[in-house]
Design a protein around this motif. Structure first.
Motif, PDB file in Angstrom:
ATOM      1  N   HIS A 173      17.649  -8.758   5.634  1.00 19.18           N
ATOM      2  CA  HIS A 173      17.195  -9.580   6.751  1.00 19.18           C
ATOM      3  C   HIS A 173      15.741  -9.961   6.473  1.00 19.18           C
ATOM      4  CE1 HIS A 173      17.093 -11.074  10.867  1.00 19.18           C
ATOM      5  NE2 HIS A 173      15.868 -10.565  10.932  1.00 19.18           N
ATOM      6  N   GLY A 174      15.527 -11.203   6.151  1.00 23.11           N
ATOM      7  CA  GLY A 174      14.170 -11.655   5.853  1.00 23.11           C
ATOM      8  C   GLY A 174      13.716 -11.239   4.466  1.00 23.11           C
ATOM      9  N   ILE A 175      12.410 -11.367   4.233  1.00 22.31           N
ATOM     10  CA  ILE A 175      11.860 -11.128   2.891  1.00 22.31           C
ATOM     11  C   ILE A 175      11.052  -9.841   2.803  1.00 22.31           C
ATOM     12  CG2 ILE A 175      11.827 -13.574   2.324  1.00 22.31           C
ATOM     13  CD1 ILE A 175       8.785 -13.511   2.930  1.00 22.31           C
ATOM     14  N   ARG A 176      10.955  -9.073   3.884  1.00 26.11           N
ATOM     15  CA  ARG A 176      10.116  -7.877   3.898  1.00 26.11           C
ATOM     16  C   ARG A 176      10.885  -6.568   3.699  1.00 26.11           C
ATOM     17  NH1 ARG A 176       7.151 -10.524   8.627  1.00 26.11           N
ATOM     18  NH2 ARG A 176       5.604 -11.764   7.518  1.00 26.11           N
ATOM     19  N   GLY A 177      12.164  -6.654   3.349  1.00 29.23           N
ATOM     20  CA  GLY A 177      12.910  -5.447   3.017  1.00 29.23           C
ATOM     21  C   GLY A 177      13.754  -4.861   4.137  1.00 29.23           C
ATOM     22  N   GLU A 178      13.865  -5.572   5.247  1.00 30.14           N
ATOM     23  CA  GLU A 178      14.746  -5.070   6.308  1.00 30.14           C
ATOM     24  C   GLU A 178      16.208  -5.268   5.897  1.00 30.14           C
ATOM     25  OE1 GLU A 178      13.111  -5.208  10.748  1.00 30.14           O
ATOM     26  OE2 GLU A 178      13.302  -7.195   9.865  1.00 30.14           O
ATOM     27  N   VAL A 179      17.069  -4.392   6.400  1.00 26.05           N
ATOM     28  CA  VAL A 179      18.504  -4.522   6.156  1.00 26.05           C
ATOM     29  C   VAL A 179      19.228  -4.692   7.491  1.00 26.05           C
ATOM     30  CG1 VAL A 179      18.496  -3.218   4.000  1.00 26.05           C
ATOM     31  CG2 VAL A 179      18.867  -2.012   6.156  1.00 26.05           C
ATOM     32  N   ARG A 180      20.350  -5.387   7.418  1.00 28.92           N
ATOM     33  CA  ARG A 180      21.213  -5.585   8.592  1.00 28.92           C
ATOM     34  C   ARG A 180      22.330  -4.552   8.522  1.00 28.92           C
ATOM     35  NH1 ARG A 180      20.827 -10.692  10.946  1.00 28.92           N
ATOM     36  NH2 ARG A 180      23.030 -10.691  11.499  1.00 28.92           N
ATOM     37  N   VAL A 181      22.452  -3.746   9.563  1.00 33.66           N
ATOM     38  CA  VAL A 181      23.484  -2.712   9.625  1.00 33.66           C
ATOM     39  C   VAL A 181      24.510  -3.108  10.681  1.00 33.66           C
ATOM     40  CG1 VAL A 181      23.966  -0.288  10.124  1.00 33.66           C
ATOM     41  CG2 VAL A 181      21.861  -0.918   8.913  1.00 33.66           C
ATOM     42  N   GLN A 182      25.754  -3.229  10.248  1.00 31.94           N
ATOM     43  CA  GLN A 182      26.850  -3.502  11.175  1.00 31.94           C
ATOM     44  C   GLN A 182      27.339  -2.165  11.715  1.00 31.94           C
ATOM     45  OE1 GLN A 182      28.214  -6.580  12.156  1.00 31.94           O
ATOM     46  NE2 GLN A 182      29.108  -5.229  13.676  1.00 31.94           N
ATOM     47  N   PRO A 183      27.190  -1.928  13.018  1.00 37.38           N
ATOM     48  CA  PRO A 183      27.642  -0.644  13.571  1.00 37.38           C
ATOM     49  C   PRO A 183      29.153  -0.513  13.479  1.00 37.38           C
ATOM     50  CG  PRO A 183      26.463  -1.956  15.220  1.00 37.38           C
ATOM     51  CD  PRO A 183      26.635  -2.800  14.015  1.00 37.38           C
ATOM     52  N   ARG A 184      29.594   0.701  13.309  1.00 39.94           N
ATOM     53  CA  ARG A 184      31.030   0.964  13.225  1.00 39.94           C
ATOM     54  C   ARG A 184      31.685   0.827  14.592  1.00 39.94           C
ATOM     55  NH1 ARG A 184      33.846   6.246  10.647  1.00 39.94           N
ATOM     56  NH2 ARG A 184      35.935   5.398  10.610  1.00 39.94           N
ATOM     57  N   ASP A 185      30.991   1.246  15.627  1.00 42.33           N
ATOM     58  CA  ASP A 185      31.498   1.105  16.986  1.00 42.33           C
ATOM     59  C   ASP A 185      30.826  -0.086  17.656  1.00 42.33           C
ATOM     60  OD1 ASP A 185      33.254   3.311  16.868  1.00 42.33           O
ATOM     61  OD2 ASP A 185      31.584   4.676  17.235  1.00 42.33           O
ATOM     62  N   ALA A 186      31.305  -0.426  18.828  1.00 46.40           N
ATOM     63  CA  ALA A 186      30.846  -1.635  19.502  1.00 46.40           C
ATOM     64  C   ALA A 186      29.392  -1.575  19.962  1.00 46.40           C
ATOM     65  CB  ALA A 186      31.755  -1.916  20.700  1.00 46.40           C
ATOM     66  N   ASP A 187      28.853  -0.403  20.247  1.00 48.94           N
ATOM     67  CA  ASP A 187      27.523  -0.288  20.822  1.00 48.94           C
ATOM     68  C   ASP A 187      26.466  -0.062  19.740  1.00 48.94           C
ATOM     69  OD1 ASP A 187      25.340   0.073  22.458  1.00 48.94           O
ATOM     70  OD2 ASP A 187      25.902   2.096  23.084  1.00 48.94           O
ATOM     71  N   PRO A 188      25.688  -1.104  19.391  1.00 51.14           N
ATOM     72  CA  PRO A 188      24.686  -0.926  18.336  1.00 51.14           C
ATOM     73  C   PRO A 188      23.523  -0.030  18.755  1.00 51.14           C
ATOM     74  CG  PRO A 188      24.567  -3.149  19.241  1.00 51.14           C
ATOM     75  CD  PRO A 188      25.749  -2.475  19.875  1.00 51.14           C
ATOM     76  N   THR A 189      23.267   0.134  20.034  1.00 51.85           N
ATOM     77  CA  THR A 189      22.139   0.968  20.471  1.00 51.85           C
ATOM     78  C   THR A 189      22.357   2.437  20.125  1.00 51.85           C
ATOM     79  OG1 THR A 189      23.052   1.210  22.698  1.00 51.85           O
ATOM     80  CG2 THR A 189      21.498  -0.597  22.338  1.00 51.85           C
ATOM     81  N   PHE A 190      23.610   2.859  19.948  1.00 52.77           N
ATOM     82  CA  PHE A 190      23.896   4.248  19.600  1.00 52.77           C
ATOM     83  C   PHE A 190      23.190   4.639  18.304  1.00 52.77           C
ATOM     84  CE2 PHE A 190      26.588   7.363  17.361  1.00 52.77           C
ATOM     85  CZ  PHE A 190      26.489   8.415  18.262  1.00 52.77           C
ATOM     86  N   ILE A 191      23.214   3.741  17.324  1.00 51.31           N
ATOM     87  CA  ILE A 191      22.605   4.030  16.023  1.00 51.31           C
ATOM     88  C   ILE A 191      21.091   4.205  16.138  1.00 51.31           C
ATOM     89  CG2 ILE A 191      22.199   3.116  13.697  1.00 51.31           C
ATOM     90  CD1 ILE A 191      24.886   1.763  13.848  1.00 51.31           C
ATOM     91  N   THR A 192      20.479   3.470  17.042  1.00 50.01           N
ATOM     92  CA  THR A 192      19.014   3.503  17.135  1.00 50.01           C
ATOM     93  C   THR A 192      18.492   4.845  17.651  1.00 50.01           C
ATOM     94  OG1 THR A 192      18.992   2.526  19.360  1.00 50.01           O
ATOM     95  CG2 THR A 192      18.892   1.009  17.479  1.00 50.01           C
ATOM     96  N   ARG A 193      19.348   5.706  18.167  1.00 52.66           N
ATOM     97  CA  ARG A 193      18.920   7.028  18.649  1.00 52.66           C
ATOM     98  C   ARG A 193      18.598   7.985  17.511  1.00 52.66           C
ATOM     99  NH1 ARG A 193      23.349   9.114  22.810  1.00 52.66           N
ATOM    100  NH2 ARG A 193      24.075   9.860  20.813  1.00 52.66           N
ATOM    101  N   PHE A 194      19.087   7.697  16.311  1.00 51.92           N
ATOM    102  CA  PHE A 194      18.921   8.619  15.194  1.00 51.92           C
ATOM    103  C   PHE A 194      17.638   8.321  14.421  1.00 51.92           C
ATOM    104  CE2 PHE A 194      23.408   8.511  16.129  1.00 51.92           C
ATOM    105  CZ  PHE A 194      23.732   9.862  16.145  1.00 51.92           C
ATOM    106  N   LYS A 195      17.031   9.375  13.901  1.00 52.69           N
ATOM    107  CA  LYS A 195      15.795   9.253  13.118  1.00 52.69           C
ATOM    108  C   LYS A 195      16.047   9.405  11.621  1.00 52.69           C
ATOM    109  CE  LYS A 195      13.406   8.984  16.892  1.00 52.69           C
ATOM    110  NZ  LYS A 195      13.532   7.683  17.500  1.00 52.69           N
ATOM    111  N   THR A 196      17.163  10.038  11.249  1.00 52.27           N
ATOM    112  CA  THR A 196      17.470  10.299   9.847  1.00 52.27           C
ATOM    113  C   THR A 196      18.895   9.830   9.547  1.00 52.27           C
ATOM    114  OG1 THR A 196      16.052  12.239   9.889  1.00 52.27           O
ATOM    115  CG2 THR A 196      17.592  12.077   8.069  1.00 52.27           C
ATOM    116  N   PHE A 197      19.036   9.129   8.424  1.00 51.33           N
ATOM    117  CA  PHE A 197      20.331   8.616   7.986  1.00 51.33           C
ATOM    118  C   PHE A 197      20.585   9.054   6.554  1.00 51.33           C
ATOM    119  CE2 PHE A 197      18.795   5.850  11.270  1.00 51.33           C
ATOM    120  CZ  PHE A 197      19.905   5.629  12.067  1.00 51.33           C
TER     121      PHE A 197
END
Length: 168
Positions: A15-39
């Protein structure tokens, strides 16, 4: 079955030129993923410096991934979290943990089969249990799903007439 890691999404593009990535969540609610600090990405632990929802995807920025080429190198990688970091409420489970459970009729103790598939529907999920017959069981706790014991690899359900797919 108890799992140590749970798949929560997949890196689908840069996503863009600064190194961001687009993550498609497995479940419908993308906010669930944002709760985690480590992947876990490609077996390596990664802590994003940015992690936010953009439309229906999650944008993440990982240390050391500073341009589009580095972000594209992560494309098509699955993103996992540690199960111990999830802190789900009691009685809640990830779908991956439920697959493979032995499913029993709570009324007579009969083994119905193994939980093979979980399909999402607008009202609730539906569990497909395969044994001598195939059963479609609504995933409604307290109504159809009576108990789940991951340690014993056991689920107990209430079965009503018509839940077996070969019944008239």
């Amino acid at each position: 079955m108890k799992l140590d890691t749970i798949k929560v999404g997949r890196i689908v593009n840069a996503h863009g030129i600064r190194g961001e990535v687009r993550v498609q969540p497995r479940d419908a609610d993308p906010t669930f993923i944002t709760r985690f600090k480590t992947f876990l990405v490609g077996g390596q632990e990664m802590k994003p410096t940015e992690n936010h929802v953009h439309k229906s995807v999650v944008l993440m920025k990982f240390p050391g991934v500073d341009d589009m080429n580095a972000a594209l190198a992560l494309k098509d990688q699955d993103i996992y979290v540690r199960r111990s970091d999830a802190h789900l409420p009691k009685g809640m489970y990830f779908d991956d943990e439920l697959l493979g459970l032995q499913v029993y009729n709570v009324e007579n103790g009969e083994l119905l089969g193994e939980l093979r598939r979980i399909d999402p529907y607008p009202a609730h999920k539906v569990y497909t249990v395969q044994g001598q017959r195939e059963y479609l069981i609504p995933a409604v706790p307290g109504v159809f799903i009576q108990s789940v014991d991951l340690d014993a690899n056991r689920m107990e359900v209430t079965v009503l007439e018509g839940m077996a797919t070969d019944e008239n």
